[in-house]
Design a protein around this motif. Sequence first.
Motif, short mmCIF file in Angstrom:
data_model
loop_
_atom_site.label_atom_id
_atom_site.label_comp_id
_atom_site.label_asym_id
_atom_site.label_seq_id
_atom_site.Cartn_x
_atom_site.Cartn_y
_atom_site.Cartn_z
N CYS A 273 0.78 -1.10 -0.13
CA CYS A 273 0.01 -0.26 -0.02
C CYS A 273 1.09 1.18 -0.07
O CYS A 273 2.26 1.27 0.53
N ASP A 274 0.40 2.26 -0.52
CA ASP A 274 1.20 3.66 -0.32
C ASP A 274 1.33 3.92 1.06
O ASP A 274 0.71 3.82 1.99
N THR B 270 2.64 2.25 -4.69
CA THR B 270 1.76 1.33 -3.87
C THR B 270 2.16 0.22 -2.80
O THR B 270 1.43 -0.84 -2.70
N GLN C 268 -5.84 -0.13 0.11
CA GLN C 268 -5.08 0.03 -1.01
C GLN C 268 -5.79 -0.55 -2.23
O GLN C 268 -6.08 0.17 -3.30
#
Length: 347
Positions: free
Chosen positions: A142-143, A264, A306
């Motif tokens: 995820c970011d 990401t 995400q």
Amino acid sequence: MFARNAWYVAAMPSEVAEGPLGRTICNESMVFYRGREGQVHALEDFCPHRGAPLSLGRVCDGKLVCGYHGLQMGCEGKTVSMPGQRVQGFPAIRSFPAVERYGFIWVWPGEASQADPARIHHLPWADSEEWAYGGGMYHIQCDYRLMIDNLMDLTHETYVHATSIGQKEIDEVPCTTRVQGEEVITSRTMHGIQAPPFWQMALRSNGLPDGQPVDRWQICHFTPPSHVMIEVGVALAGHGGYDAPPEVKASSIVVDFITPESDTSHWYFWGMARNFKAHDTALTATLREGQGKVFAEDQAVLERQQANLLRWPDRKLLMLNIDSGGVQSRKVLDRFIAAERTMAAVG
């Protein structure tokens, strides 16, 4: 979106031992290895001969040897030799400033000339024998900013961590957020409550009763590019809470270094530094195991979050009072990145 002219935790020293380590930081493919004197070096993970990843090679006499045709690289990214070939004219590959400090390996993915080691985040507890540290690393899809949001809003503990550190009082007590320069501080204090399971264990470990009411605190500190230090603890109620004497409390600093891998994904270096029973290695292992389980619960939520955001990129997210820590952290981070880009444009 991330800053490049900044120090990030790239690895733990144990990850860069006998052989090289390949890792992507801020979309830059890097290889980390130790030279002749044991000093850590970081290069572009790309052999100038045929483009093979240098991280698939080995280290010999302080030189990084490509595992494809035996080309040897120097620590500055210049080709040193290759069996039976003349390669001194090969162009150098990129090298990245790397420093081993405070029990971590740090890297600067941006402009090397700006990489001042004095700007590495100061960790006073890491140099003190009165403190102990135990931690680990997760690779999270995820970011990295979602993790910052998560850590700067501990309200989620009631739900995501219901069996360990969560409790209903977190919902019932508002948090306060303030900004001091480039630092964002979000805090919450709860008085006269029962300690949740994790903190009951911490109280017992410090020789304190686990069934008495306690005062509990959470103080989250964000500093760019992506570091979050959280002062947490409990003290037997009526002794001053955060300011209570050491003999009636169990407290620590939750250490969070969040290093972007890509847009990401990120590397999450987590741990806990404590200043009680610092020489009890068994306790360090127990706390590390418990904390690791807590952060694994965050990982499951963040990766699904995400996926949803990628599936519905145009949907606007709602902002509430509990989000103030994350919102202010993103504003500080945006200014930090904008200032870097302005300097790059001028330069």
